[in-house]
Enzyme design. Structure first.
Site, PDB file in Angstrom:
ATOM      1  N   GLU A 335       0.778  -1.230   0.000  1.00 31.74           N
ATOM      2  CA  GLU A 335       0.000   0.000   0.000  1.00 31.74           C
ATOM      3  C   GLU A 335       0.813   1.286   0.000  1.00 31.74           C
ATOM      4  O   GLU A 335       0.267   2.335   0.352  1.00 31.74           O
ATOM      5  CB  GLU A 335      -0.908  -0.005   1.229  1.00 31.74           C
ATOM      6  CG  GLU A 335      -0.161   0.097   2.578  1.00 31.74           C
ATOM      7  CD  GLU A 335       0.119  -1.241   3.247  1.00 31.74           C
ATOM      8  OE1 GLU A 335       0.130  -2.274   2.541  1.00 31.74           O
ATOM      9  OE2 GLU A 335       0.347  -1.263   4.463  1.00 31.74           O
ATOM     10  N   ASN A 336       2.091   1.277  -0.365  1.00 33.09           N
ATOM     11  CA  ASN A 336       2.917   2.487  -0.340  1.00 33.09           C
ATOM     12  C   ASN A 336       2.084   3.716  -0.688  1.00 33.09           C
ATOM     13  O   ASN A 336       1.352   3.724  -1.676  1.00 33.09           O
ATOM     14  CB  ASN A 336       4.051   2.379  -1.363  1.00 33.09           C
ATOM     15  CG  ASN A 336       4.748   1.055  -1.301  1.00 33.09           C
ATOM     16  OD1 ASN A 336       5.268   0.682  -0.270  1.00 33.09           O
ATOM     17  ND2 ASN A 336       4.704   0.314  -2.410  1.00 33.09           N
ATOM     18  N   HIS A 368      -8.444  -3.355  -0.449  1.00 29.07           N
ATOM     19  CA  HIS A 368      -7.607  -3.502   0.748  1.00 29.07           C
ATOM     20  C   HIS A 368      -6.496  -2.441   0.752  1.00 29.07           C
ATOM     21  O   HIS A 368      -6.306  -1.726   1.740  1.00 29.07           O
ATOM     22  CB  HIS A 368      -7.022  -4.921   0.762  1.00 29.07           C
ATOM     23  CG  HIS A 368      -6.105  -5.228   1.912  1.00 29.07           C
ATOM     24  ND1 HIS A 368      -6.470  -6.057   2.947  1.00 29.07           N
ATOM     25  CD2 HIS A 368      -4.841  -4.817   2.187  1.00 29.07           C
ATOM     26  CE1 HIS A 368      -5.477  -6.145   3.809  1.00 29.07           C
ATOM     27  NE2 HIS A 368      -4.462  -5.401   3.372  1.00 29.07           N
ATOM     28  N   GLU A 369      -5.784  -2.320  -0.357  1.00 28.05           N
ATOM     29  CA  GLU A 369      -4.667  -1.363  -0.408  1.00 28.05           C
ATOM     30  C   GLU A 369      -5.173   0.076  -0.340  1.00 28.05           C
ATOM     31  O   GLU A 369      -4.514   0.938   0.233  1.00 28.05           O
ATOM     32  CB  GLU A 369      -3.825  -1.562  -1.673  1.00 28.05           C
ATOM     33  CG  GLU A 369      -3.297  -2.985  -1.895  1.00 28.05           C
ATOM     34  CD  GLU A 369      -2.562  -3.587  -0.718  1.00 28.05           C
ATOM     35  OE1 GLU A 369      -2.142  -2.828   0.179  1.00 28.05           O
ATOM     36  OE2 GLU A 369      -2.439  -4.823  -0.672  1.00 28.05           O
ATOM     37  N   HIS A 372      -5.898   1.069   3.174  1.00 35.48           N
ATOM     38  CA  HIS A 372      -4.648   1.382   3.879  1.00 35.48           C
ATOM     39  C   HIS A 372      -4.227   2.843   3.703  1.00 35.48           C
ATOM     40  O   HIS A 372      -3.463   3.353   4.518  1.00 35.48           O
ATOM     41  CB  HIS A 372      -3.504   0.529   3.330  1.00 35.48           C
ATOM     42  CG  HIS A 372      -3.347  -0.809   3.989  1.00 35.48           C
ATOM     43  ND1 HIS A 372      -3.363  -0.971   5.349  1.00 35.48           N
ATOM     44  CD2 HIS A 372      -3.118  -2.038   3.463  1.00 35.48           C
ATOM     45  CE1 HIS A 372      -3.168  -2.264   5.631  1.00 35.48           C
ATOM     46  NE2 HIS A 372      -3.020  -2.925   4.500  1.00 35.48           N
TER      47      HIS A 372
HETATM   48 ZN    ZN Z   1      -2.615  -4.908   4.168  1.00 39.12          ZN
END
Ligand code: ZN
Ligand code: NAG
Ligand code: NAG
Ligand code: NAG
Ligand code: NAG
Length: 957
Positions: A335-336, A368-369, A372
């Site tokens: 997830e940067n 999901h990312e 984040h």
């Molecule tokens: Zn994660």
């Protein structure tokens, strides 16, 4: 990072293994291995007594800002005249504040070659370095001793220059290789810092709470593109040593953690959408972009991002979001901040070829990312012990994010199967660890990596589901909004979360004690079994484990939603004592059933008095829709698990599958298939499978009919769960000899054979249709499929055909196929092992595969040479042995022995551990052996009862 890395381990183990007894064992073994990675930890060079107990950076220096230059020595398109050096060099200036006087600077640094170092004060005058060392231990500290003491409240600069290798390491800045148009070699440089790898790229205070602003400049060859977390500020061309380079400078980042930094140098192309406030680009290999494979991810990303902005009430703060599909990544996505990196297979979708499961995976990982970007990036956990504050939320919100973009999928319901049911199963087999560990229990990179486990992701998400249900979704969301606002660009721990949720609950005047309740779930292991006696209204709780002797004396604060026959009303109760306590609400009048944990929003199982079970079964068989759909699945799952734990008879559990004849929903079917799988493996093993086959054939036939209209046309329904249940229907019906299904498969296959270019089979159905038709057919069908496999141009169909070819029942063809697997011109070397293992997966073919391997051993070792992993996979797969990284030793690889029963292997493996054995591995093995013995005993007790049950119920009434 999405949890696939660890969850796949568990599910892969379940798929691979044949013996029922092994299933439980391996899953547990692997989750524990996850906790205690078996890799060798580098020996500290300093005597342990000199090491501080604490492996954390001292709190004396606080970073503020970094100025980083990185020159990436890489040609993405190497030719015979360019020299690839595969390295990077750079420098970094970190500005930090001293908050505690000290003569020492401790900063993280790993595998870097330092070429320059200077320390300066605010006025840029140099402070002499007396000495510096880079300890070769897990702390990865660069320790700099100064001649002068740093003063409190003063600001200093540390300048370093360094170089390091670019290798295929998946950590830090590394090389990922790919092929363009399936031939030319291409390289990209990409990065993965989580959790402790930023220190491999530049010296940094590499802890999540040491947030700072990063100003990054990347120097790269002029035919490449460089990306980082923020947008490009400036780009200049220069000549260095006769070569043309670009200097790309990026805008300063937000105040952020080091593990979220990202750098990429490549020559990919992108799909781009301008949303006004930000631009979203999805990057991939040029040919994948041209073929539209990034379109799906690109389309949903903007919608999901906007949805999260709305529900969190905080805007995405960057002017750009890049998403990259790379060929090699540790995990499926990272997830940067502003530069999300995905494993190609987790983000590229091929319309008309990819299955629905693939689409679901992509949507889930993207959501999901994106979650984040708030939970993790904007608000970060103070330390890795609270990793669940990132991962449980990202997992939980992936369900809501996907539901937003795919409203026809019913996706929110799947949290029940993917997280809750999955974890209830895991945590009933063994004692793990609580979600929240104390800060000082997580110290080394090994400890930190161990935090990325199913407890953090799946149990975390399950508990959030329970909490949001208990507080109500709006109170839960209000609490989270206030939590995110309070800690944005900063760090938080779990107490901060409870505090803000409590505030939201208080506003609603509900007397709820969030922390008190949640601590029973997050600081204790396991989960409770709630027992309800509907004749008295007695309710009680106890720790649930399959093995009662390991149960602990624990009490939870259990929110119970319950309903009764004839009423749609759902009542809410909170059970805070062990009990039994008598509550009128659980008492049934007359013939009325009581159902607790409605739709399984709670993380626990429920048992009832037998008459209530009978009433629930009666309801399922007469009109199952009176019981909500997730509860129908949960009753099956609870009953089977209660039977394994000897709370109820196995016949009661089997009775919960009777209503499936009328059931068309996915969740009950999925749950039943999963639980019957265990029984099926057992009966197959004992060679008495006929009655079970007949029973399942009878149960699944109506389900097959339900979807037949779609299936015979090779099309699929709209809803995701309906699509999955169609696959179940076809798979079960064809496997258990429902004539119509086999005819459908053979007919469809033959039509395709007649006219391969015009006949379209839906990707969801291909595997089952190919396999069924090849199993039913002979040489002609096999030869045709082989030819199609050889000619297939896309990897997805190629793989399906390659695996379907293993379905033939003719030994002659199987032997021919085995021979072909060793011809690298026919079957890629990478596919050889999975092909052979697939042939060996069915009990009756195992010997054939095993004989083949033994007689071709020399050739196999020649092909794979030093590639021990492949050889190991082969032996583990074919011999269906207890598989773990550490299991096979050198001797085994040279002299494969015949498969031996699992229990004996486990005992042998334990013996082989010897004196220096890792204590946690020994402990795990002892558990596994004990559990295997328990399982075998359970089977012995129940085998005859189960056989009798299937015999009675296999005949039509
Ligand atoms: Zn994660
Ligand atoms: C380099 O490759 C090109 C094209 O592939 C070829 O024409 C040339 O002869 C090669 N040069 C050398 C020195 O091998
Ligand atoms: C590549 O390396 C060789 C040998 O080290 C050297 O002679 C040659 O000049 C180098 N070529 C380039 C383009 O740097
Ligand atoms: C870091 O490297 C860049 C590019 O090579 C250079 O311009 C800069 O002066 C260097 N900074 C320091 C402090 O050495
Ligand atoms: C470290 O860097 C220096 C200067 O660039 C170089 O000469 C040396 O070979 C490097 N050492 C290693 C081990 O890479």
């Amino acid at each position: 990072m999405p949890r696939r890395a660890c969850k796949t381990l568990a599910t892969a183990a379940v798929m691979v293994t044949v013996l029922a007894v092994v299933i439980a064992m391996i899953t547990v073994y692997q989750i524990l291995i996850n906790k205690y990675p078996s890799e060798v930890v580098p020996e500290p060079t300093v005597a342990p007594s000199e090491l501080p107990l604490n492996m954390r950076l001292p709190r004396s220096l606080i970073p503020d800002r970094y100025r980083i230059y990185l020159q990436v020595h890489l040609n993405t398109k190497p030719s015979n005249i360019t020299n690839q050096t595969f390295s990077f060099s750079g420098n970094s200036t970190v500005k930090f504040k001293c908050v505690e006087a000290s003569k020492w600077i401790y900063i993280h640094c790993k595998d870097l070659n330092l070429t320059f170092m200077q320390v300066m004060d605010e006025k840029w005058s140099t402070i002499d370095v007396k000495n510096f060392t880079m300890e070769n231990d897990e702390r990865n500290f660069l320790e700099i001793e100064l001649t002068d003491t740093l003063r409190v409240n003063a600001t200093y600069y540390l300048v370093t220059a360094f170089n390091g290798p670019l290798v295929h390491s998946l950590a830090g800045l590394y090389i990922a290789q790919y092929r363009e148009n399936q031939h030319s070699e291409r390289y990209i440089a990409t990065s993965h810092m989580q959790p402790t790898e930023a220190r491999k790229v530049f010296p940094c205070f590499d802890e999540p709470a040491m947030k700072a602003v990063f100003e990054v400049t990347i120097i790269h060859r002029n035919d490449t593109i460089a990306l980082s977390n923020t947008a490009e500020k400036d780009e200049v061309e220069i000549i260095i040593e006769d070569e043309a380079w670009l200097i790309t400078e990026f805008f300063p980042t937000q105040n952020m953690s080091t593990y979220l930094l990202a750098f990429i140098v490549f020559d990919y192309e992108a799909k781009m959408t301008d949303y006004g406030r930000y631009v979203i680009k999805t990057w991939a290999r040029p040919e994948a972009i041209a073929a539209g494979h990034a379109d799906y991810a690109q389309r949903i990303t903007g919608q999901i991002l906007q949805f999260f902005e709305d529900i969190y009430d905080i805007k995405y703060p960057l002017p750009k979001l890049d998403q990259i599909a790379v060929s090699k990544l540790n995990g499926n996505g990272m997830e940067n901040w502003g530069l999300i990196i995905y494993q190609e297979g987790s983000v590229l979708y091929q319309e008309g070829l990819s299955t629905t499961t693939k689409k679901e995976t992509i949507a889930e990982i993207v959501a999901h990312e994106l979650a984040h970007q708030w939970f993790g990036n904007l608000v970060t956990m103070k330390w890795w012990n609270d990793l669940w504050l990132n991962e449980a939320f990202a997992t939980y919100y992936s369900y809501l994010g996907v539901d937003k973009v795919e409203p026809t999928w019913n996706y929110k319901d799947l949290i029940f199967i993917n997280e809750i049911q999955f974890m209830l199963h895991m945590e009933s087999m063994d004692i793990f660890f609580p979600i929240i560990t104390e800060e000082d229990e997580v110290q080394s990179p090994t400890d930190i990596n161990a935090q990325f486990n199913s407890i953090t992701y799946s149990k975390g998400a399950s508990l959030l589901k329970m909490l949001s249900n208990y507080l109500s979704e709006s109170v839960f969301e209000n609490g989270l909004k206030s939590y995110l606002k309070a800690y944005q660009y900063n760090n938080a721990d779990y107490r901060d979360l409870w505090h803000h949720l409590q505030k939201a609950a208080d506003i609603n005047n509900r007397s709820i004690h969030v922390e008190e309740m949640m601590e029973t779930w997050t600081k204790q292991i396991g989960y409770p079994l709630i027992t309800i006696d509907t004749s008295t209204g007695d309710v009680s709780q106890r720790h649930f484990l399959l093995n009662h002797s390991a149960e602990e004396n624990l009490t939870w604060h259990v929110p119970i939603r319950m309903m009764k026959a004839g009423s749609k009303e759902i009542k809410l109760d909170l059970l805070t004592v062990k009990g039994p306590v008598s509550k009128l609400m659980y008492k049934s009048r007359g013939e009325e059933w009581v159902l607790a944990n409605v739709n399984c929003t709670g993380y626990y199982r429920v048992n009832y008095d037998l008459p209530n079970w009978k009433r629930l079964l009666q309801q399922l068989e007469t009109n199952h829709q009176k019981i909500p759909v997730i509860s129908r699945g949960q009753l099956i799952d609870d009953a089977f698990n209660l039977a394994h734990a000897r709370y109820v008879n196995i016949t009661l559990a089997l009775d919960t599958t009777k209503f499936l004849q009328k059931e068309t929903e996915y969740i009950p079917w999925h749950t039943a298939i999963k639980n019957l799988h265990y029984i099926r493996l057992m009966l197959e093993y004992f060679d008495a499978f006929g009655h079970m086959k007949a029973y399942l054939q009878k149960q699944v036939a109506p389900l097959y009919d339900h979807f037949e209209g779609f299936t015979i046309k090779s099309t699929v329904p709209d809803s995701l769960t309906a699509q999955y249940n169609q696959i179940n229907a076809v798979n079960l019906a064809c496997t258990y000899n429902v004539t119509k299904c086999q005819k459908m498969a053979t007919d469809t296959f033959n039509e395709w054979k007649k006219d391969p270019s015009s006949k379209q089979i839906h990707p969801n159905l291909k595997s089952n249709i190919f396999c069924t038709a090849i199993a039913a057919g002979g040489e002609e069908e096999w030869d045709f499929a082989w030819e199609m496999f050889q000619n297939a141009t896309n990897m997805i169909d190629k793989k399906k055909l390659r695996l379907a070819l293993t379905c033939t029942k003719e030994p002659k063809l199987l032997r021919r196929y085995l021979e072909l697997t060793l011809d690298p011109d026919k079957i890629r070397k990478d596919d050889c092992i999975t092909t052979i293992n697939n042939i060996a997966r069915k009990a009756e073919r195992m010997t054939l595969a095993w004989d083949f391997i033994k007689s071709n051993w020399e050739k196999i070792t020649q092909i794979f040479g030093k590639d021990e992993d492949s050889i190991r996979d082969l032996i583990v797969g074919v011999s269906q042995r207890f598989c773990s990284e550490a299991e096979l030793k050198e001797e085994d690889i040279q002299r494969p022995s015949v498969p031996i029963p699992v229990l004996v292997q486990l005992q042998q493996f334990l013996k082989d551990q010897g004196e220096d054995a890792n204590p946690s591995v020994v402990l795990t093995l002892e558990y596994a052996i004990e559990r295997t013995q328990t399982n075998i005993q359970w089977m012995e007790e129940n085998k005859q009862i189960i056989l009798d049950w299937f015999r009675i119920h296999s005949v039509a009434h």
